[in-house]
Design a protein around this motif. Structure first.
Motif, PDB file in Angstrom:
ATOM      1  N   CYS A  38      -2.426   4.076 -11.087  1.00  0.00           N
ATOM      2  CA  CYS A  38      -2.703   2.668 -11.372  1.00  0.00           C
ATOM      3  C   CYS A  38      -1.579   1.772 -10.846  1.00  0.00           C
ATOM      4  O   CYS A  38      -1.838   0.705 -10.281  1.00  0.00           O
ATOM      5  CB  CYS A  38      -2.900   2.448 -12.869  1.00  0.00           C
ATOM      6  SG  CYS A  38      -4.481   3.039 -13.494  1.00  0.00           S
ATOM      7  N   VAL A  39      -0.345   2.206 -11.005  1.00  0.00           N
ATOM      8  CA  VAL A  39       0.785   1.410 -10.514  1.00  0.00           C
ATOM      9  C   VAL A  39       0.730   1.265  -8.997  1.00  0.00           C
ATOM     10  O   VAL A  39       0.853   0.158  -8.464  1.00  0.00           O
ATOM     11  CB  VAL A  39       2.132   2.021 -10.963  1.00  0.00           C
ATOM     12  CG1 VAL A  39       3.302   1.376 -10.226  1.00  0.00           C
ATOM     13  CG2 VAL A  39       2.318   1.868 -12.459  1.00  0.00           C
ATOM     14  N   VAL A  40       0.540   2.367  -8.290  1.00  0.00           N
ATOM     15  CA  VAL A  40       0.582   2.298  -6.824  1.00  0.00           C
ATOM     16  C   VAL A  40      -0.635   1.591  -6.227  1.00  0.00           C
ATOM     17  O   VAL A  40      -0.561   1.108  -5.097  1.00  0.00           O
ATOM     18  CB  VAL A  40       0.776   3.686  -6.159  1.00  0.00           C
ATOM     19  CG1 VAL A  40       2.072   4.324  -6.590  1.00  0.00           C
ATOM     20  CG2 VAL A  40      -0.396   4.585  -6.380  1.00  0.00           C
ATOM     21  N   THR A  41      -1.728   1.511  -6.991  1.00  0.00           N
ATOM     22  CA  THR A  41      -2.912   0.806  -6.484  1.00  0.00           C
ATOM     23  C   THR A  41      -3.036  -0.607  -7.050  1.00  0.00           C
ATOM     24  O   THR A  41      -3.921  -1.358  -6.653  1.00  0.00           O
ATOM     25  CB  THR A  41      -4.209   1.580  -6.812  1.00  0.00           C
ATOM     26  OG1 THR A  41      -4.316   1.765  -8.226  1.00  0.00           O
ATOM     27  CG2 THR A  41      -4.259   2.903  -6.079  1.00  0.00           C
ATOM     28  N   GLY A  42      -2.171  -0.959  -7.991  1.00  0.00           N
ATOM     29  CA  GLY A  42      -2.217  -2.297  -8.573  1.00  0.00           C
ATOM     30  C   GLY A  42      -3.417  -2.520  -9.472  1.00  0.00           C
ATOM     31  O   GLY A  42      -3.947  -3.624  -9.564  1.00  0.00           O
ATOM     32  N   THR A  43      -3.854  -1.459 -10.137  1.00  0.00           N
ATOM     33  CA  THR A  43      -5.023  -1.535 -11.019  1.00  0.00           C
ATOM     34  C   THR A  43      -4.624  -1.151 -12.441  1.00  0.00           C
ATOM     35  O   THR A  43      -3.476  -0.775 -12.686  1.00  0.00           O
ATOM     36  CB  THR A  43      -6.145  -0.603 -10.522  1.00  0.00           C
ATOM     37  OG1 THR A  43      -5.656   0.741 -10.529  1.00  0.00           O
ATOM     38  CG2 THR A  43      -6.590  -0.978  -9.117  1.00  0.00           C
ATOM     39  N   ARG A  44      -5.587  -1.222 -13.358  1.00  0.00           N
ATOM     40  CA  ARG A  44      -5.289  -0.897 -14.756  1.00  0.00           C
ATOM     41  C   ARG A  44      -6.184   0.182 -15.342  1.00  0.00           C
ATOM     42  O   ARG A  44      -5.956   0.632 -16.460  1.00  0.00           O
ATOM     43  CB  ARG A  44      -5.415  -2.152 -15.618  1.00  0.00           C
ATOM     44  CG  ARG A  44      -4.354  -3.161 -15.294  1.00  0.00           C
ATOM     45  CD  ARG A  44      -4.481  -4.354 -16.183  1.00  0.00           C
ATOM     46  NE  ARG A  44      -3.443  -5.309 -15.846  1.00  0.00           N
ATOM     47  CZ  ARG A  44      -2.894  -6.105 -16.704  1.00  0.00           C
ATOM     48  NH1 ARG A  44      -3.283  -6.089 -17.959  1.00  0.00           N
ATOM     49  NH2 ARG A  44      -1.969  -6.945 -16.324  1.00  0.00           N
ATOM     50  N   MET A  86       0.849  -1.187   0.000  1.00  0.00           N
ATOM     51  CA  MET A  86       0.000   0.000   0.000  1.00  0.00           C
ATOM     52  C   MET A  86       0.890   1.244   0.000  1.00  0.00           C
ATOM     53  O   MET A  86       1.851   1.331   0.750  1.00  0.00           O
ATOM     54  CB  MET A  86      -0.898  -0.002   1.232  1.00  0.00           C
ATOM     55  CG  MET A  86      -1.868   1.138   1.245  1.00  0.00           C
ATOM     56  SD  MET A  86      -3.048   0.967   2.577  1.00  0.00           S
ATOM     57  CE  MET A  86      -3.069   2.640   3.148  1.00  0.00           C
ATOM     58  N   ALA A  87       0.533   2.185  -0.828  1.00  0.00           N
ATOM     59  CA  ALA A  87       1.275   3.447  -0.924  1.00  0.00           C
ATOM     60  C   ALA A  87       1.014   4.304   0.311  1.00  0.00           C
ATOM     61  O   ALA A  87      -0.013   4.169   0.985  1.00  0.00           O
ATOM     62  CB  ALA A  87       0.850   4.203  -2.167  1.00  0.00           C
ATOM     63  N   HIS A  88       1.945   5.191   0.587  1.00  0.00           N
ATOM     64  CA  HIS A  88       1.791   6.107   1.717  1.00  0.00           C
ATOM     65  C   HIS A  88       0.555   6.979   1.487  1.00  0.00           C
ATOM     66  O   HIS A  88       0.316   7.451   0.371  1.00  0.00           O
ATOM     67  CB  HIS A  88       3.049   6.967   1.848  1.00  0.00           C
ATOM     68  CG  HIS A  88       3.110   7.687   3.138  1.00  0.00           C
ATOM     69  ND1 HIS A  88       2.476   8.883   3.348  1.00  0.00           N
ATOM     70  CD2 HIS A  88       3.720   7.360   4.297  1.00  0.00           C
ATOM     71  CE1 HIS A  88       2.689   9.281   4.586  1.00  0.00           C
ATOM     72  NE2 HIS A  88       3.450   8.368   5.187  1.00  0.00           N
ATOM     73  N   PRO A  89      -0.231   7.202   2.536  1.00  0.00           N
ATOM     74  CA  PRO A  89      -1.455   7.994   2.383  1.00  0.00           C
ATOM     75  C   PRO A  89      -1.234   9.379   1.765  1.00  0.00           C
ATOM     76  O   PRO A  89      -2.072   9.841   0.986  1.00  0.00           O
ATOM     77  CB  PRO A  89      -1.985   8.106   3.813  1.00  0.00           C
ATOM     78  CG  PRO A  89      -1.448   6.898   4.500  1.00  0.00           C
ATOM     79  CD  PRO A  89      -0.104   6.646   3.885  1.00  0.00           C
TER      80      PRO A  89
END
Length: 71
Positions: free
Chosen positions: A41-47, A1-4
């Motif tokens: 998208c990269v930091v959330t693992g989505t596309r 998880m990315a920093h808030p």
């Protein structure tokens, strides 16, 4: 998880750029939006942007609860 703080910044930048695009933003705004979309998208693992925004907002909302569980 990315920093808030990173998530919050990316979500805010994305929303601002989307508003500017809707108001007739040019190629520079479009490129900036593409860059922010890619990073989010990269930091959330989505596309997809909408999914990335959903995941980021969810992580931001869950953040304070996770911190209180670890204390």
């Amino acid at each position: 998880m990315a920093h808030p703080s990173l998530l919050r910044e990316l979500v805010e930048r994305c929303e601002a750029l989307r508003r500017r695009m809707a108001a007739g933003g040019g190629p520079e705004i479009a490129r900036n939006l593409e860059d922010v979309t890619y990073t989010l998208c990269v930091v959330t693992g989505t596309r997809q942007l909408d999914t990335a925004l959903y995941v980021a907002r969810r992580q931001l909302a869950d953040g304070p609860r996770r911190q209180s569980l670890h204390r």
